[in-house]
Motif scaffolding. Structure first.
Motif, PDB file in Angstrom:
ATOM      1  N   PRO A   1      42.806   3.070  30.120  1.00 18.69           N
ATOM      2  CA  PRO A   1      41.429   2.866  29.652  1.00 18.69           C
ATOM      3  C   PRO A   1      40.481   3.872  30.284  1.00 18.69           C
ATOM      4  O   PRO A   1      40.768   4.490  31.311  1.00 18.69           O
ATOM      5  CB  PRO A   1      41.109   1.435  30.072  1.00 18.69           C
ATOM      6  N   SER A   2      39.302   3.987  29.679  1.00 15.03           N
ATOM      7  CA  SER A   2      38.337   4.988  30.146  1.00 15.03           C
ATOM      8  C   SER A   2      37.723   4.628  31.477  1.00 15.03           C
ATOM      9  O   SER A   2      37.453   5.494  32.307  1.00 15.03           O
ATOM     10  CB  SER A   2      37.234   5.157  29.090  1.00 15.03           C
ATOM     11  N   ASP A   3      37.456   3.359  31.728  1.00 22.16           N
ATOM     12  CA  ASP A   3      36.861   2.940  32.999  1.00 22.16           C
ATOM     13  C   ASP A   3      37.265   1.499  33.272  1.00 22.16           C
ATOM     14  O   ASP A   3      38.044   0.894  32.523  1.00 22.16           O
ATOM     15  CB  ASP A   3      35.338   3.101  32.988  1.00 22.16           C
ATOM     16  N   ALA A   4      36.715   0.958  34.366  1.00 21.38           N
ATOM     17  CA  ALA A   4      37.083  -0.394  34.773  1.00 21.38           C
ATOM     18  C   ALA A   4      36.605  -1.440  33.780  1.00 21.38           C
ATOM     19  O   ALA A   4      37.274  -2.451  33.571  1.00 21.38           O
ATOM     20  CB  ALA A   4      36.516  -0.685  36.166  1.00 21.38           C
ATOM     21  N   ARG A   5      35.435  -1.229  33.174  1.00 19.39           N
ATOM     22  CA  ARG A   5      34.959  -2.211  32.205  1.00 19.39           C
ATOM     23  C   ARG A   5      35.846  -2.231  30.971  1.00 19.39           C
ATOM     24  O   ARG A   5      36.129  -3.308  30.411  1.00 19.39           O
ATOM     25  CB  ARG A   5      33.509  -1.918  31.821  1.00 19.39           C
TER      26      ARG A   5
ATOM     27  N   ALA B   1      31.646  -4.334  36.543  1.00 16.44           N
ATOM     28  CA  ALA B   1      30.204  -4.474  36.338  1.00 16.44           C
ATOM     29  C   ALA B   1      29.506  -3.122  36.371  1.00 16.44           C
ATOM     30  O   ALA B   1      28.561  -2.872  35.608  1.00 16.44           O
ATOM     31  CB  ALA B   1      29.608  -5.412  37.383  1.00 16.44           C
ATOM     32  N   PHE B   2      29.939  -2.227  37.238  1.00 18.02           N
ATOM     33  CA  PHE B   2      29.310  -0.919  37.385  1.00 18.02           C
ATOM     34  C   PHE B   2      30.108   0.196  36.688  1.00 18.02           C
ATOM     35  O   PHE B   2      29.829   1.373  36.911  1.00 18.02           O
ATOM     36  CB  PHE B   2      29.134  -0.591  38.869  1.00 18.02           C
TER      37      PHE B   2
ATOM     38  N   PRO C   1      22.635  -8.888  33.325  1.00 16.48           N
ATOM     39  CA  PRO C   1      22.433  -7.739  34.222  1.00 16.48           C
ATOM     40  C   PRO C   1      23.331  -7.832  35.434  1.00 16.48           C
ATOM     41  O   PRO C   1      23.708  -8.924  35.889  1.00 16.48           O
ATOM     42  CB  PRO C   1      20.947  -7.853  34.601  1.00 16.48           C
ATOM     43  N   THR C   2      23.656  -6.686  35.974  1.00 15.62           N
ATOM     44  CA  THR C   2      24.531  -6.666  37.152  1.00 15.62           C
ATOM     45  C   THR C   2      23.846  -7.233  38.384  1.00 15.62           C
ATOM     46  O   THR C   2      24.522  -7.576  39.370  1.00 15.62           O
ATOM     47  CB  THR C   2      24.977  -5.227  37.427  1.00 15.62           C
TER      48      THR C   2
ATOM     49  N   PRO D   1      29.728 -15.838  34.096  1.00 15.48           N
ATOM     50  CA  PRO D   1      30.320 -15.133  32.943  1.00 15.48           C
ATOM     51  C   PRO D   1      30.902 -13.770  33.301  1.00 15.48           C
ATOM     52  O   PRO D   1      31.978 -13.406  32.808  1.00 15.48           O
ATOM     53  CB  PRO D   1      29.137 -15.016  31.973  1.00 15.48           C
ATOM     54  N   LEU D   2      30.219 -13.012  34.164  1.00 14.29           N
ATOM     55  CA  LEU D   2      30.747 -11.710  34.564  1.00 14.29           C
ATOM     56  C   LEU D   2      32.050 -11.860  35.333  1.00 14.29           C
ATOM     57  O   LEU D   2      33.009 -11.109  35.130  1.00 14.29           O
ATOM     58  CB  LEU D   2      29.715 -10.967  35.414  1.00 14.29           C
TER      59      LEU D   2
END
Length: 850
Positions: free
Chosen positions: A448-452, A510-511, A465-466, A427-428
């Motif tokens: 965007p603010s970040d990669a996620r 993910a991070f 969880p990562t 899923p990730l």
């Protein structure tokens, strides 16, 4: 090589085989004697069959009828005994009850002895079954009288254990050992004592699961004893009990392990799973040894081929140490059945497959046990890595002294555990790769603010969880390091590469790394994949293309990022196209990115779509030039397809503006005409002509021209020129092929327009053109111009003279047309021969034309 036993061992083998043959021969002779006696006891008087009558065919045979009758009789007697025990028991005293039970039970149990002596085996089996049922009723009666105050569950446990012992002893007595029912019934009754004792002692689910597993273990021991003292019905009953009780116990232990609230509960559940694993792996080991030795045993249980269980285990251990442990991974996956046994016998697919399946299931139980224990000790986010570590630890079996089938089972179980752990990270990975597609509707809306945030524009981030991303990394390392088989090695490296790539692509989101990192990671991966593809195209070239797609969508939130990424990708793939091995993939990819770059540049400059279309046309121009220089058809076709797609996009962008659309169509026609110059692309000339015609039509429509000839003459003139050139090269070519399409494209639409035109100019000009065409056809003896020109001239003249003919018809008397028709017929009749001659001359004249 084939194993040749020593003479003493071979003699033992022959003795065992002869003993089995003698035993079977005695059984068949006894059965034959009984059949002869049965036939002689009931004589059948001969009856003369009716003439032409077919004798009735019996629907069943005598033994079946006998068995049904005996079964029904035994059931009825058992029911009667139950009714007597449950209903009429209270009318007798204590002495009467004991006397009735004792006499009836002993009498029924003793009855099979004389019945067997007389050869009435089936009757003896039925009576023995009745006796077993009476013993169970005796146990119930004792509880109701003597042990009425005891706990019912505890008494049931004790009574079932006692019954199992008594039934087994009864079935093993010398005079009743040939009965097939008592010992399987004893095995069936033995399934209950431990479970009932656990319930009576209130040991909870852990005790019940332990009782189930211990019972399954004892059943396994009985089922895997292929000796004459353990007949097949006993083994089948034990096997059914092992699978049933073991499955129940494993399910209970698995639920206890998954729901364990602390290390203590997890440890107890792990102990249960370890017990189940030991039973299953032990069964697999025993099956593997039986397959290795052939499964032939003597009466005392010893292997007749001279190889004891310990010797077979040592042979399997030697075989395990002989080969390479790392290469065994691929061999274990590949060789599911049919392994070579140490004794030289090839184990059958069924034997080897069952052993491998049991070993794999037992190894998975070990994973559940270890993973459940780690799950209770480690934080909740480390659940998947814990189970994965236990699955990888199964590969240590490659270095152990285990049979080949057991090692294969462990390797396959390890593969299943690793695959399940890797799927948990899916899923990730899916969101990280497909989530950026949502920016197609939000282009240049803001960084965007970040990669996620860059991958979740329209898709929520999964609640995983990562730490699950460790799974694909570990699986990739295992594949890269342990698989050394020549056949499986390339596939393993490909799988490891894909897993590592998916993990690296997911790490920024993910991070929650910065947005710039989300762009740099796939960009660097694309460059690295192209560099690696120079030496080994597969699978690096596919990864490079697959990485560039989400990178483009990740860059859509920012205009500078979009232009920079598209420029870099175009340059990277164009540079990689210098290597001929990569050109079939990298060159079309570079053209696609260049097309997107042209659209982005036009949008950034604020151009209208029709003006951007001119910039997009640079891509098909480059594609046409590149295709002309490529000598590999594998690369030429994809490059041309990319150019055609870009040209279609340019035409679509120019549709709102007709003058620009005409220009774009004309430029596309130029590119097509240039491509048609190549000897292998001559048919593209037709497309070029069509594009030129469309461009002319669009331009005329933009000017507001409504004259039909303005649209048809641009088609007719080139078509006639091409036809004349073809006739010059091939004088035998038909005039219909050379001039027919060109003449028809103007004459026929003009004729239709002339019939609807109320003025006289168009019909006059059309008549002049048709007349000129007819004269040229007659002059050069060409059939197509003569027929087309003459037909159009006649139809045009009829349309123009029709009003006058109508007026003339109305002015003449009614008898004049009929008179003229009669005169015409007379004239034709008088000159019929002359007309035939002229018709022949006309036919010859037309036939001589081209």
């Amino acid at each position: 090589m084939t194993h040749v036993p020593p003479p003493a061992e071979e003699l033992r083998l022959l003795d065992a085989e002869l003993w089995q043959l003698d035993n079977r021969r005695a059984q068949l002779l006894a059965r034959r004697a009984w059949l002869v006696a049965a036939l002689q006891a009931v004589p059948q008087p001969p009856r003369a069959p009716a003439p032409h009558a077919v004798p009735a065919r019996p629907e069943t045979d005598a033994p079946r009828v006998q068995n049904v009758l005996l079964l029904l009789g035994g059931v009825l007697l058992t029911v009667a005994a139950m009714v007597f025990t449950l209903v009429s028991w209270g009318h007798l005293g204590i002495a009467g009850r004991a006397a009735v039970l004792g006499v009836l039970t002993l009498g029924v149990l003793a009855a099979p002895v004389p019945l067997l002596r007389r050869g009435l085996r089936s009757t003896a089996e039925s009576v023995a079954g009745l006796g077993l049922a009476l013993t169970a009723l005796d146990a119930y009666a004792l509880h109701e009288t003597v042990f009425a105050g005891t706990d019912g569950t505890a008494y049931a446990a004790a009574s079932t254990a006692t019954l199992a012992v008594l039934w087994a002893a009864y079935g093993l007595l010398p005079r009743t050992s040939t009965l097939r029912l008592p010992v399987p019934a004893a095995v069936a009754a033995a399934q209950l004592p431990l479970l009932l004792w656990a319930l009576a002692a209130e040991t909870g689910p852990y005790g019940c699961a332990a009782a189930l597993l211990v019972t399954a273990g004892l059943d396994t021991v009985v089922a895997l004893r292929p000796t004459p003292s353990t007949p097949t019905p006993v083994r089948v009953t034990a096997a059914v009990g092992a699978y049933g009780m073991g499955g129940w116990g494993i399910l209970t232990a698995g639920l206890l392990s998954w729901t364990a609230a602390g290390p203590s509960a997890a440890a107890r559940a792990a102990a249960l799973l370890l017990l189940a694993a030991g039973i299953t792996v032990g069964a697999s080991w025993r099956l593997a040894m039986q397959g290795a030795t052939g499964g032939v045993t003597s009466a005392d249980g010893a292997d007749v081929d001279g190889a004891t269980t310990g010797e077979a285990a040592r042979a399997g251990a030697g075989e395990s140490e002989a080969g390479s442990n790392t290469a065994a991974v691929g061999a274990a996956w590949r060789g599911g059945a049919g392994g070579r046994a140490p004794s030289g016998r090839v184990a059958g697919p069924g034997e080897d497959g069952v052993a491998v399946g049991h070993a794999a299931f037992g190894a998975l139980l070990l994973v559940l046990a270890g993973g459940g224990l780690l799950r209770a000790v480690l934080p909740g986010d480390w659940t998947v890595p814990g189970y994965l570590a236990c699955g990888v630890a199964l590969l240590a079996a490659l270095r152990g002294p285990l049979p080949t089938a057991v090692r294969r089972g462990f390797v396959r179980a390890s593969g299943v555990a690793q695959a399940v752990a890797a799927v948990c990270a899916l899923p990730l990975v899916v969101v990280a790769l497909l989530g950026p597609l949502g920016w197609a509707r939000e282009a240049w809306s803001g960084v965007p603010s970040d990669a996620r945030a860059a991958v979740t524009v329209h898709t929520p981030w999964p609640a995983f969880p990562t730490q699950v991303l460790l799974a694909p990394v570990v699986v990739a390392v295992v594949l890269a390091l342990l698989v050394r088989d020549a056949t499986w090695r390339p596939r393993a490296l490909t799988g490891a590469t894909v897993l590592a790539w998916a993990t690296v692509m997911t790490i920024p989101s993910a991070f929650q790394l910065p947005y710039l990192v989300a762009l740099l990671v796939p960009g660097l991966l694309t460059a690295a994949a192209l560099w690696a593809a120079a030496s080994r195209p597969h699978p690096w070239i596919a990864l490079a293309v697959g990485t560039s797609v989400p990178l483009v969508f990740l860059a859509l939130p920012s205009q500078p990022a979009t232009l920079a990424v598209l420029s870099a990708l175009t340059a990277l793939f164009a540079a990689a196209s210098l290597r001929p091995r990569l050109t079939p993939v990298t060159a079309p990819t570079a053209l696609v990115h260049a097309t997107a770059l042209a659209c982005a540049i036009g949008a950034a400059a604020g151009w209208a779509p029709q003006h951007t279309a001119l910039l997009v046309l640079a891509v098909p121009t480059a594609a046409a030039l590149l295709a002309a220089r490529l000598g590999d058809p594998r690369a030429t076709v994809p490059v041309e397809a990319s150019g055609i797609a870009a040209a279609v996009l340019a035409i679509g962008l120019a549709v709102p503006d007709r003058p620009m659309l005409a220009l774009v169509l004309a430029l596309c026609g130029v590119l097509a005409a240039g491509t048609a110059v190549r000897p292998d692309r001559r048919p593209v000339g037709y497309a070029a002509a069509a594009l030129f015609v469309l461009a002319a039509w669009v331009r005329l429509a933009a000017w507001g021209v409504g004259t039909v000839e303005a649209y048809t003459l641009p088609v007719t003139v080139p078509a006639l020129v091409v036809g004349a050139m073809r006739r010059r090269r091939d004088p035998q070519a038909s005039s219909w092929t050379a001039y027919g399409p060109g003449l028809a494209s103007t004459l026929l639409p003009s004729l239709v327009a002339a019939w609807a035109d109320p003025h006289w100019v168009r019909p006059l000009l059309l008549a002049a053109a048709a007349l000129l065409t007819t004269l040229l056809g007659a002059r050069h003896r060409l059939q197509a111009p003569l027929v087309l020109g003459g037909s159009v001239l006649v139809l045009d003249a009829l349309h123009e003279l029709a009003p006058y003919l109508v007026q003339l018809t109305g002015a003449l008397p009614r008898w004049v047309p009929f008179a003229l028709a009669g005169l015409l017929l007379l004239t034709l009749g008088a000159t019929y021969e002359r007309r035939l001659s002229q018709a022949r001359q006309l036919r010859d004249f037309l036939g001589g034309m081209h």
